[in-house]
Design an enzyme around this catalytic site. Sequence first.
Site, mmCIF file in Angstrom:
data_model
loop_
_atom_site.group_PDB
_atom_site.id
_atom_site.type_symbol
_atom_site.label_atom_id
_atom_site.label_comp_id
_atom_site.label_asym_id
_atom_site.label_seq_id
_atom_site.Cartn_x
_atom_site.Cartn_y
_atom_site.Cartn_z
ATOM 1 N N LYS A 1 0.687 -1.319 -0.082
ATOM 2 C CA LYS A 1 -0.028 0.102 -0.032
ATOM 3 C C LYS A 1 0.925 1.152 0.237
ATOM 4 O O LYS A 1 2.003 1.238 0.789
ATOM 5 C CB LYS A 1 -0.825 0.163 1.262
ATOM 6 C CG LYS A 1 -1.982 1.075 1.453
ATOM 7 C CD LYS A 1 -2.547 0.808 2.470
ATOM 8 C CE LYS A 1 -3.860 1.836 2.891
ATOM 9 N NZ LYS A 1 -4.792 1.717 4.121
ATOM 10 N N SER B 1 -9.718 1.690 2.755
ATOM 11 C CA SER B 1 -8.800 2.504 2.102
ATOM 12 C C SER B 1 -7.757 1.734 1.610
ATOM 13 O O SER B 1 -7.159 2.142 0.226
ATOM 14 C CB SER B 1 -7.999 3.440 2.957
ATOM 15 O OG SER B 1 -7.129 2.934 3.996
ATOM 16 N N SER C 1 -10.100 -0.597 7.171
ATOM 17 C CA SER C 1 -9.407 -0.477 5.832
ATOM 18 C C SER C 1 -8.447 -1.967 5.148
ATOM 19 O O SER C 1 -8.133 -1.586 4.012
ATOM 20 C CB SER C 1 -8.433 0.758 5.885
ATOM 21 O OG SER C 1 -8.918 1.892 5.673
#
Lengths: 486, 489, 95
Positions: free
Chosen positions: A76, A151, A175
């Site tokens: 990420k 997210s 997330s």
Amino acid sequence: MHDTTLTALAAGLAAGEFSSRELTQALLARIERLDGELNSFITLTAEQALEAADQADAARAAGNAGPLTGVPLALKDLFCTEGVRTSAGSKMLDTFVAPYDATVVEKLKAAGTVSLGKTNMDEFAMGSSNENSFYGAVHNPWHRNAVPGGSSGGSAAAVAAGLVPAAMGTDTGGSIRQPAAFCGITGLKPTYGRVSRYGIIAYASSLDQAGPMARTAEDCARLLTAIAGHDLRDSTSVARGVPDYTQELDAPLAGLRIGLPREYFGEGLDPAVERAVREAIGVFETLGATLREVSLPHTHYAIPAYYVIAPAEASSNLARYDGVRFGHRCDAPADLTDLYKRSRAEGFGEEVKRRILMGTHTLSEGFFDAYYKKAQQVRRLIRQDFLDAFDEVDVLMGPTSPTPAFDLGAKKDPVSMYLQDIYTIAINLAGIPGISVPAGFVGGRPVGLQILGTHFAEARLLNVAHQFQQATDWHLRRPAIAEETL
Amino acid sequence: MQWETVIGLEVHVQLATKSKIFSGASTAFGAEPNSQACAVDLGLPGVLPVLNEQAVAMAVQFGLGIHAEIPEVSVFDRKNYFYPDLPKGYQTSQMYHPIVGPGEVEITLEDGSTKAVRVHHAHLEEDAGKSLHETFADGRGHAMTGIDLNRAGTPLLEIVSEPDMRSAREAAAYLKAIHSIVTYLGISDGNMAEGSMRCDVNVSVRPRGQASFGTRAEIKNVNSFRFVERAIEFEVERQIELLEDGGEVIQETRLFDPERDETRSMRTKEQANDYRYFPCPDLLPVVLDRAYVDHLRDTLPELPAAKRARFQDELGLSAYDAGVLSASREMAEYFEAVKEVCGDAKLAANWVQGELSGALNREGLPIQDSPVSATQLGELVSRVMDDTINGKAAKQVFQALWNGEGQSADEVIEAKGLKQVTDSGAIEAMIDQVIADSPAQVAQYRDAEPDKRGKMIGYFVGQVMKASRGTANPQQVNALLKEKLDALC
Amino acid sequence: MALEHADVLRAAHLARLGLDDDEAAHYLDDLGHILTMVDQLQSLDTEGVAPLAHPLETTQRLRADEVTESDQRERFQRCAPAVEQGLYLVPRVVE
């Protein structure tokens, strides 16, 4: 090669069926060819990846290979990576090349893994749909009009589409788990303090935690074993030994006490999702587990408490983006205040600004007690709900999200978006671990089953999830894009 | 109207740790700009603080030194505001649960009396960087300020007093007492010129006898003992004048300008700041073990107040001498070392405060940089005590040691032949020679009234001492001269 | 607790976020809704409940006082927008 698990790829590498370079090249080619539809990557690091793959192959040839040597994955874009742009999905950091590696990245490098690149995400990890990225929305591999969740939406989509066998995510209010559920993969949020936060761009420091996202619980167990542990650079990481999380995967579930929180099956839950989840839970009964209803009476207050605590911490954590030492700086500032106000107004997106304003307001004079202190008190009550429940049961189960992936652009109003996180957010407030595993489909969109354990019960969660995956095949279902061969 | 001044001080002390409070960067003074600002000090995305154990130990030592309560738990909070020298946009400090609770500092006033000033609390925090306003320009020729973050993250102990001081003198005495405590403890170098100690002064006045406080002004960043006095004196006068003219003091922040010798209002450009303190989520509560605190208490060095009392009670020094010699740790250590070598506290005190302090003042040297070591001075004093040299020669020896003309008093005495002559035969021979060479003076002596002769003998003493190059024992010379001259009358 | 336009402007200033009037009005609306949701907290009796700042109630670990970092100015300043003579530049700060 792409349509298999990390565990199988590691075995293939160990058996010499293919090299890390071959695997890396194949996946890079897939990303080049297919990610245009998904937008799951912000930055591809092909050159560094091939270099790392060659090193992994050399290490293997020299007899120095570990269990993850040569395994490709993605990160990420919230993890600082030395020499590679680390954007946090924000214009603010669009040109920021991190001068150091996050501890998780160091550990993954030391384990011999090969990072293919940095995945898309909601800006500064604020969002539940990945629509808040400066680099554009990510599309759900199962349904291009649907969001991948957020997210860590890029990480989830990339794994689901078979672009990488695994990716690292972070989870502040769901997330990792919610995008894992929306994309039909397995995602683990460890206990707060289990994995170092050093080098992970902070959103809400008392809630943030990194974890693996992959196809199976077994894959997650391998990755958690590599990234967990005490870090001298993170005061909140816990000095506690790290077991080999694969060791207990096969333990039988006979006698497992499963609690079903009444509040997780109430109003707002899509009936089709509920059916899928209850059916999945039924599988555990066949494995010898017992079910009972429990109550987490303060569940209703988790979202309000979270939207005080997280924005408050964020408003302070994001103050460092001031256009002075790194990050976006406005053109020709007239004076210092202009430098600050314009750099930040230009660099941050709407949701980030909203949360900064919210956090600034609730911390300000006259409001602190009513909001922040109150939310911290409620936080204790929420944690106590879980501790009480774990006196009676070994794990809790319920849906990861009240609905399957919604359509892009469907949730315009922030509050309706926030309410999506009703089943995931309390877990971060309490600091306990949670895992989402694929548990069926509604209208062609995946449904996630969330399994929760008490602090540091990761081995148990992975065991329970793995046994479920031995008995079901939801986690093996692939979207069409993953079936595409080049 | 009779006015009473009320003063409270917030003293910021830089702690003498090797590394910063939350990072492993060096705290050394004077390095190249930003060469000691590591990723954590710069607040790079993703970095986290880890607390320096030495900063904690030093804060606790200070607390113990002022007999303060040491709470079991202290917590770091974030103080949020934007300023270019504050990299993270917040300062990590302790707002609600400081590491040191209420304590007391004893100050000594001019007349030798003492007074207790209460300390409200002391807390740990990180220092900010520095803004350099030399002229830099951006591409459009606009003036720019340069930011050096080397100092950012240096540990500070902020010591907050109660409003217990009633005059500029008391405030200066308090600041000196804090200075001497922290330097005694070795927790700060106390170097005010380098900013190791800075203070904010809260000043108000009220009609004598009024119970409530007047409105106070805060004078920021005063960095010398002298400036503290001057700033307060100016500010008190300003406030009294204002009030006597029917005006009002407004609560505000002021700056002391040493060049103009005045305080002036810092233009408040914007609404009052709102620091939005909240517990720092990156740091956990600091819990101090009782055994740990007890250990620090047991290993605390003797502090100035205790030392002063011991110098008076056990060594028999005057209150004044005891005060001067215990004022700084270096002074006290030097004095005690001299005393150790020579064995006489009063002589040691005289020499340290007399010859040595005089020489140090002339050269502007601190005692720790004295060219004459405590051992050298102690040996010198010993030679005076055992009559090896007389007082005059001793001064010569001291000067020689000061100039580096020998390793020890004995070496100098030997090399310069300063050993005192006590052989009466040798002295008599010199006296006889002087008398023979001075017929006129002898005649004057003889003709003088006997009660005037005492004064006239000085001439002969001088001649004899000169003849002996200062080495003759002056008492012996005196006695023998008187005897011989009177015999001629 | 109703939110007012001035509250938004005040928060924006404290947070150094430039907002024009339209944006402020937009955020006033959004934040108003969020605060209404958050205000549910007020209905809960938390009398006597100690605030919880960290999910794990552990204590701070201390680091030995050692210098472990070396000068990396050049590397750190590579990502800086304006630097001269090793200093970060900002518009002139008036004291």
